[in-house]
Enzyme design. Sequence first.
Site, PDB file in Angstrom:
ATOM      1  N   GLU A  34      69.454  69.684  72.545  1.00 12.89           N
ATOM      2  CA  GLU A  34      69.648  70.297  73.866  1.00 12.89           C
ATOM      3  C   GLU A  34      68.989  71.676  73.808  1.00 12.89           C
ATOM      4  O   GLU A  34      69.621  72.684  73.531  1.00 12.89           O
ATOM      5  CB  GLU A  34      71.136  70.422  74.215  1.00 12.89           C
ATOM      6  CG  GLU A  34      71.353  70.751  75.687  1.00 12.89           C
ATOM      7  CD  GLU A  34      71.667  72.204  76.008  1.00 12.89           C
ATOM      8  OE1 GLU A  34      71.379  72.623  77.136  1.00 12.89           O
ATOM      9  OE2 GLU A  34      72.202  72.914  75.148  1.00 12.89           O
TER      10      GLU A  34
ATOM     11  N   ASP B  26      74.343  70.716  71.043  1.00  8.88           N
ATOM     12  CA  ASP B  26      74.381  71.642  72.164  1.00  8.88           C
ATOM     13  C   ASP B  26      73.826  73.013  71.753  1.00  8.88           C
ATOM     14  O   ASP B  26      74.160  73.531  70.682  1.00  8.88           O
ATOM     15  CB  ASP B  26      75.850  71.788  72.606  1.00  8.88           C
ATOM     16  CG  ASP B  26      76.021  72.729  73.761  1.00  8.88           C
ATOM     17  OD1 ASP B  26      75.567  72.392  74.868  1.00  8.88           O
ATOM     18  OD2 ASP B  26      76.604  73.817  73.557  1.00  8.88           O
TER      19      ASP B  26
HETATM   20  C1  GLC Z   1      74.743  73.889  76.982  1.00  8.12           C
HETATM   21  C2  GLC Z   1      75.557  73.123  77.994  1.00  8.12           C
HETATM   22  C3  GLC Z   1      76.136  74.087  78.990  1.00  8.12           C
HETATM   23  C4  GLC Z   1      76.976  75.105  78.270  1.00  8.12           C
HETATM   24  C5  GLC Z   1      76.195  75.781  77.142  1.00  8.12           C
HETATM   25  C6  GLC Z   1      77.092  76.567  76.234  1.00  8.12           C
HETATM   26  O1  GLC Z   1      73.650  74.504  77.557  1.00  8.12           O
HETATM   27  O2  GLC Z   1      74.759  72.168  78.623  1.00  8.12           O
HETATM   28  O3  GLC Z   1      76.889  73.414  79.961  1.00  8.12           O
HETATM   29  O4  GLC Z   1      77.403  76.093  79.180  1.00  8.12           O
HETATM   30  O5  GLC Z   1      75.546  74.826  76.331  1.00  8.12           O
HETATM   31  O6  GLC Z   1      77.829  75.723  75.406  1.00  8.12           O
END
Ligand code: GLC
Length: 646
Positions: A323, A281
């Site tokens: 991500e 993430d």
């Molecule tokens: C990523 C997740 C999102 C979250 C962010 C902070 O972008 O997809 O939902 O708010 O990380 O952890």
Amino acid sequence: MNQAAIHKILAGKPGSKPTPRKLTQLFEKRRGANFTLIQELFFSLYPETRHTASFKSLQKLLADGFKNRPAELKHQDLQRQGDGNWYQSGAWAGMQLYVDRFCGDLKKLKERIPYFEALGINFLHLMPITKRPSGPNDGGYAVNSYTEIDPRYGTDQDFISLTAAFREKGICLMLDFVVNHTSDEFPWALEAKAGNLKYQEYYYTFPDRNIPDLFEQSLPEVFPETAPGNFTFCPQMERWVMTVFNNYQWDLNYTNPAVFLSMLENLLELSNKGVDVIRFDALAFLWKKMGTTSQNLPEAHRLVALFRLCLQVVAPGVIILAEAIVAPDEIVAYFGKGILEGNECEIAYNATFMACLWNSVATKKTRLLRQSLGNLPPKPDPSTWINYVRCHDDIGLGFDDSHISALGWDPQTHRRFLLDYFCQRLDWSPAKGAVFMYNPFTGDGRITGSTASLLGLERALEEEDALKISSAEAKILMLYGIILAAPGIPLIYAGDEIGMLNDYSYMEEADKMMDSRWINRPIHDWDTVSGLSSEKNHASRIYFGLQHLIALRKQQPGLADVCSVHYHDSGNNHLLVFERDGETDNGILILANFDESPQVVRTALLGALGYMREGQFHNLIDGKTKKVRSGLLELPPAELLWLRKY
Ligand code: GLC
């Protein structure tokens, strides 16, 4: 050749059930093969003169991680190594869901396996399920633990039993690893608050605003409306803490090797519970440097590669998803470049594809989509995409400005038009979305809303307009039909398969009302599901349409990631035309009409590409062969065709 390919060669043919001794030998081979790179990456981040002892700890973590890996998973690792790049198969079809909103808890999720099987889903991304604060927690992305299951979802045992059931059914499991930050209630944060200096160094903390103010000069804001600025004052510590996301999400300080080692330990423990894909993430944010945006820095890439290569030594069957919702060049960089090519993440979100699809919905034109996809930098062979129509987050309009200008549009005005189109500021637009993180100074903002509501189903149902309802259904199936034919793993957001609308209940919940992303995280409608077979309505038409497309995708060898993709200029800017595996007999030509009126394509083009013979073409979706009498093939609005090669 990347490290994974070297491991495959070193593993040879291990036989059906290698002995524990053989498994250990293979672990040692992998450790040997990755050692130099791991060492180099580690000491490039943490200089050798001061951190030799930490490097020894790293080696022990790898040995312990392997010792603790259950035998069943070790066998699966080897089987996967033998299967080539298993994640590139065209047989995967994914779904993303919040367990509590989908069905309650992990035990109930296990009972829902037949639902996934019926739809053809065999890849699941479960949104965070580990312990989190009871108050605001960013949908679980503020973690109190990386490995302990939150009691609201069940027990650790429930989780282990779920992963075993998934393995038995051939369902691939993806879980998050919130690698950039912890919650402010995480044990390390609690120690830091209590004055423990060791743990204060796990985060970026400062006694006054001097350094934070310097950082702020170049740091953008992720949540400008709800969490402006990138630092939060912590009264217990009397220090400022770096909090790039929400003020309760403390950024980890990876300049401290102890943080890397503790996080690696967490990563190995999570993998050893039977997770197949780890979603890293917010990995673009991992390294901070004053004077920069602190995103996508070279050190962040080295850190990700270091995690990757260590995890691979212990669990070669486990892969990593990046991500990174950033510019296309930056996304591709997470597959690894230069010596790290193919050694960072195996999968990344195709955010460019997603954003351009929505641009085409609003403009009814496809040139930006075609150009952006056609210009995507090539990815290394062993990597793949996640293709999605939308996810649990907002839809950002992160197009390349130069591409928009090239179409003769002013980038800022164009973005405003898209926000207006999707967020109910234009009377004629069928979309019912909401604005996320609007910045009145720049006019920038992002879009939230369920797929169905953004594509006009909600408004059409309110107006009880059968034509509009069927137009929205067609658009939903068209967008999903496009991502199902694109190279990579298609990912459906749970609820989209039955056309679920926006969920406005978040507006009544104190810890959610400021975050309009909850509008597109509906609670699954099992009543509608129970009527799917007996009722003929929008939900059943969407569900069975999607079920059919998923099954069809799996039957087409030409749709696997390894097969080529080519975006054609059909001469009609309303149509998206792309071809998969065109050089072989498995070729498939995908055509989609984004316009509200019928559009035509020259049959000469279809003939030249090999998808029409003697005026006839065969559409795989309805299984029909049709004849065209004129030199033009007409596609009704929102029509999707998958043509078979002759
Ligand atoms: C990523 C997740 C999102 C979250 C962010 C902070 O972008 O997809 O939902 O708010 O990380 O952890």
